[in-house]
Design an enzyme around this catalytic site. Sequence first.
Site, PDB file in Angstrom:
ATOM      1  N   ASP A 250      -2.893   2.271  -6.202  1.00 18.99           N
ATOM      2  CA  ASP A 250      -1.814   2.323  -5.207  1.00 18.99           C
ATOM      3  C   ASP A 250      -1.759   1.107  -4.278  1.00 18.99           C
ATOM      4  O   ASP A 250      -1.110   1.153  -3.249  1.00 18.99           O
ATOM      5  CB  ASP A 250      -1.936   3.596  -4.376  1.00 18.99           C
ATOM      6  CG  ASP A 250      -3.183   3.598  -3.500  1.00 18.99           C
ATOM      7  OD1 ASP A 250      -4.165   2.948  -3.873  1.00 18.99           O
ATOM      8  OD2 ASP A 250      -3.164   4.244  -2.438  1.00 18.99           O
ATOM      9  N   GLU A 251      -2.439   0.035  -4.636  1.00 23.57           N
ATOM     10  CA  GLU A 251      -2.416  -1.160  -3.790  1.00 23.57           C
ATOM     11  C   GLU A 251      -2.310  -2.413  -4.652  1.00 23.57           C
ATOM     12  O   GLU A 251      -2.900  -2.484  -5.729  1.00 23.57           O
ATOM     13  CB  GLU A 251      -3.720  -1.279  -2.980  1.00 23.57           C
ATOM     14  CG  GLU A 251      -3.858  -0.266  -1.869  1.00 23.57           C
ATOM     15  CD  GLU A 251      -5.151  -0.457  -1.109  1.00 23.57           C
ATOM     16  OE1 GLU A 251      -5.563  -1.619  -0.897  1.00 23.57           O
ATOM     17  OE2 GLU A 251      -5.754   0.560  -0.739  1.00 23.57           O
TER      18      GLU A 251
ATOM     19  N   ASP B  76       0.855  -1.191   0.000  1.00 23.82           N
ATOM     20  CA  ASP B  76       0.000   0.000   0.000  1.00 23.82           C
ATOM     21  C   ASP B  76       0.892   1.243   0.000  1.00 23.82           C
ATOM     22  O   ASP B  76       1.679   1.438   0.918  1.00 23.82           O
ATOM     23  CB  ASP B  76      -0.854  -0.054   1.283  1.00 23.82           C
ATOM     24  CG  ASP B  76      -1.941   1.001   1.308  1.00 23.82           C
ATOM     25  OD1 ASP B  76      -2.893   0.835   2.076  1.00 23.82           O
ATOM     26  OD2 ASP B  76      -1.825   2.010   0.576  1.00 23.82           O
TER      27      ASP B  76
END
Length: 415
Positions: free
Chosen positions: A112-113, A10
């Site tokens: 973003d993960e 993350d």
Amino acid sequence: MNDKIIMHVDVNSAYLSWEAAYRLQRGERVDLRDIPSVVGGDEESRHGIVLAKSIPAKKLKIHTGESLFSARRKCPNLVVVPVRYHLYMMCHNAMLNILRDFSPIVQVYSIDEAFLDYTGVQQVHGNPVDAAYRLKDRIKNELGFTVNVGISSNKLLAKMASELKKPDRVHTLFPDEIKCKMWPLPVGELFMVGRATAPKLYRMNIFTIGDLANSDPELLKYFLKSWGKLIQDYANGIEDSPVAANARTLIKGIGNSTTIPFDVDTLDEARKVLLSLCEMVGMRLRQAGFCAKLVSVYLRSADLSGRSHQRKYGVATDDTYKIFHLAAELMEEIWTGEALRGMGVHVSELVPNDFLQMSVFDAFNEKRRRLDQSIDEIRMRFGTKSVVRSIFLNSGLAPITGGVTEDFQMMSSFL
DNA sequence: TCTGGGGTCCTAGGACCC
DNA sequence: TCTGGGGTCCTAGGACCC
């Protein structure tokens, strides 16, 4: 026993970190991450909300999603920087390349993960915790931004682990650690317990994840139906979905919506906004290789209330004009003429367009279809603004509307 | 506090059929 | 005929995620 090892990666304050790293690289002295700062939308066109915040901004109680107006009131010298999707996509791709050095099974969860299945590669890359530190540090050193890595035996726990202390950390949350690391947390921090469920749980005297884990299943079922079972399982760390690598997960629908820079109160303007949305939806639909059977329209009034209306086609289509035609019809059926702040168009019930049975008699439609395709090609090559409908000139409206218009090529390659 | 934009899944209620 | 029930489809809305 074939226990899995799953990691969740993350990016810390993703948009803001990426902007900060970019600026440092360009020679700027100030690191946005060290001062109260946010990435915000454009206030002029009424998109003025916080999209990402630095940790100092978070300490001033600035929240993602709140208006920039409100954020500035909490911090008068707040630094606000604009969004830059193109940059985000480059950072996203660069990070994925590093993740794939650690495992071939990587599932992109969002910009973003990502999840990573580490199960089979321990012999190659060694102990998962050591590997996670190496992974995190490589991203920091090579790309200039930090991530949290969560490690556990399933995706849910790995994700909960990565949310623990931030930034730039590695956490484990294996089943035997649930009690001490996860149960004391407020129940609202559990994945899938949001702003509607949390207050219901409070009323049942459930305040921590541990309370939820140990509450009466019948009571949960009574108040929350099947949702109760799901979140109680999560509170106990029970979840077993696979890391879906090459996550070309079947898309279910495509939609675009927008907040209009000014309130719309004429049919003519409303139709233009709708058309600009349909341009985007149609283009994405064709690019994904689908036709849609169901079209849905969403209207948002100036008072922020919203409603939607949908209808199913007899045959699936990917024709911008046809989608627009039905969308306009739907819009007119529910619009009472009040000032509109926003609109949306969504298509679903998708079928692959290579099975499309074109009507031989429908020569005109076939022509229009080819026109759509040609325009798509030009826009893909020269940008979305290279071909626009003349009715948008001087209208104050974007000829093609959707959140990612400027970076359409980049974003679509991500999806 | 005047709150974006992209998604997914679930549920309740009505229509309709047998 | 004025009363059942099950199944399926459709629609609107609500929940969650980022």
